[in-house]
Design a protein around this motif. Structure first.
Motif, mmCIF file in Angstrom:
data_model
loop_
_atom_site.group_PDB
_atom_site.id
_atom_site.type_symbol
_atom_site.label_atom_id
_atom_site.label_comp_id
_atom_site.label_asym_id
_atom_site.label_seq_id
_atom_site.Cartn_x
_atom_site.Cartn_y
_atom_site.Cartn_z
ATOM 1 N N TYR A 34 -48.616 -46.118 11.231
ATOM 2 C CA TYR A 34 -48.010 -44.895 10.703
ATOM 3 C C TYR A 34 -48.889 -44.193 9.668
ATOM 4 C CZ TYR A 34 -43.440 -46.053 12.770
ATOM 5 O OH TYR A 34 -42.415 -46.306 13.635
ATOM 6 N N SER A 220 -39.442 -50.036 14.388
ATOM 7 C CA SER A 220 -40.701 -49.343 14.100
ATOM 8 C C SER A 220 -41.701 -49.558 15.233
ATOM 9 C CB SER A 220 -41.267 -49.807 12.756
ATOM 10 O OG SER A 220 -41.351 -51.204 12.688
ATOM 11 N N ASN A 221 -42.833 -48.869 15.159
ATOM 12 C CA ASN A 221 -43.789 -48.782 16.268
ATOM 13 C C ASN A 221 -44.109 -50.112 16.955
ATOM 14 O OD1 ASN A 221 -44.056 -46.035 16.005
ATOM 15 N ND2 ASN A 221 -46.083 -46.080 15.076
ATOM 16 N N SER A 246 -40.404 -43.623 16.193
ATOM 17 C CA SER A 246 -41.182 -44.641 16.908
ATOM 18 C C SER A 246 -41.477 -44.217 18.338
ATOM 19 C CB SER A 246 -40.421 -45.968 16.918
ATOM 20 O OG SER A 246 -40.072 -46.358 15.627
ATOM 21 N N ASN A 304 -47.312 -38.948 15.067
ATOM 22 C CA ASN A 304 -47.332 -39.161 13.618
ATOM 23 C C ASN A 304 -48.309 -38.191 12.948
ATOM 24 O OD1 ASN A 304 -45.510 -41.452 13.448
ATOM 25 N ND2 ASN A 304 -47.105 -42.605 14.498
#
Length: 391
Positions: A34, A220-221, A246, A304
């Motif tokens: 991120y 999250s990712n 995400s 992002n």
């Protein structure tokens, strides 16, 4: 002129030649993918400086790594405010990390602007008037997915994988609120995970065992990519939703394997540069020119990066509007009075709006479905409306 110079000197981070901003990013640790968002923002101010700065001043950005560790975020925030004496923090990443410094920033009366998270708590203008998010709040996003399910699949059996912190729980709250009473029957399994865990493979297998036909990923990712891949490996093919935060093609969908993510649904408020409909879009053209010249190492498939660009554009507009008299209080006043601000990379019809009593700059989403190697918009723009924060 002397009195004006004295006015400038009263505001930390501002001289007659320079404005100093700060940001804290996860250059290392479990959320390192991120960091590109904040790095794009830093690069944006390289562009601003190359074009002459803002009202005769250059912009200096000081950035520190917190490894996505809240105690480290606190340490770095204190350094930026007390030692580096920045004008404000912008685009600092993460829900738990920003929560950790929010009280401190408000006590110090230092703007904590456009934090890199959709945590609903960051719009609480009464408790934290010096803090503001940017993207659609996570609660609103959860509510929008709930509305879609109630309308199109009211008999759904829903399994939820969520990050066991403010990021995951905020999304989950929105989903529950949006489903209302029906949610008590529709949600058949909820499983949390810690960011310190190596994988979520076992969680995905447990969720499959629940008999769910809908999987919602408030993760999250790294863990979203793992969950999508594992789901495919074990032959589980539920209708899948993934948090907009995400949904990066580069960091998540590609890593999960394009063959494993067809039909996944998410929410978007900004343009996806991979979408052919923007091939001749002037805003996207400006963004690509910026990327090629000022952030060539950045991945142009990474949403992002788009987020960081959008946030920095608003900061630039705020500072420009202040003229020579730049103070922390005036920055916050300007940030709290944005009206129908259009940005290069926001979806058409979505604008930035704030007020003293509204610290949610973007309150709309449009659903997207993953097809081939990109997200495809469908349906209308959905206005999430206002959010009430519990005491």
């Amino acid at each position: 002129m002397g009195s004006v110079t004295a006015s400038w000197a009263q505001s930390p981070g501002v001289t007659d030649k320079e404005i100093t901003l700060g940001t804290i990013l996860p250059f290392s640790g479990p959320a390192s993918s991120y960091a590109t968002s904040g790095m794009a923002g830093i690069a944006y101010f390289d562009k601003v400086n190359a074009e002459g700065g803002i009202n005769g001043r250059t912009i200096k950005v000081i950035s520190y790594d917190d490894g996505y560790s809240p105690p480290k975020t606190v340490e770095q925030a204190r350094k930026l405010v007390e030692s580096d004496e920045v004008l404000m923090l912008f685009s600092t990443f993460g829900t738990p990390t920003n929560v950790a410094i929010m009280k401190y920033m408000n006590i110090k009366k230092v703007p904590q602007l456009f934090v890199g998270t959709g945590g609903t708590i960051f719009g609480d203008h009464k408790k934290n008037p010096w803090t503001m998010g940017f993207r659609t709040s996570y609660q609103t996003e959860g509510q929008i997915y709930a509305k879609y399910l109630l309308k199109t699949k009211s008999d759904a059996k829903i399994a939820v994988l969520y990050q066991n912190d403010d990021f995951g729980k905020d999304h989950l709250t929105g989903l529950r609120v949006g489903l209302g009473e029906a949610g008590k029957k529709m949600i058949v399994a909820e499983t949390g995970y810690e960011v310190s865990m190596p994988t979520v493979d076992s969680q995905v297998m447990n969720l499959k065992a629940s008999g769910a036909d809908v999987l919602v990923l408030f993760s999250s990712n790294k863990f979203s990519a793992q969950a999508l891949r594992k789901s495919a490996e074990i032959g589980w093919k539920p209708l899948t939703f993934i948090a907009g935060a995400s949904s990066s093609v580069a960091a998540v969908m590609k890593n999960a394997g394009f063959e494993n993510v067809q039909g996944v649904i998410s929410g978007a408020f900004q343009k996806d540069p991979d979408d052919p409909q923007w091939a001749r879009d002037e805003g996207v053209a400006r963004w690509r020119a910026f990327m090629e010249k000022y952030y060539p190492k950045g991945d142009q498939h990474d949403l992002n990066v788009v987020s960081g660009y959008n946030s920095a554009q608003v900061i630039e507009q705020i500072l420009k509007g202040l003229g020579k008299d730049v103070t922390r209080a005036r920055v916050m006043e300007a940030a709290s009075s944005l009206k129908d601000v259009k940005l290069d990379m926001l979806l058409p019809g979505i604008t930035v709006n704030t007020a003293i009593t509204d610290h949610y700059p973007v309150e709309q989403l449009q659903l997207v479905k993953f097809e081939g190697e990109r997200w495809k918009l469908f349906g209308d723009i959905i206005d999430g409306g206002k959010i009430e924060i519990a005491d």
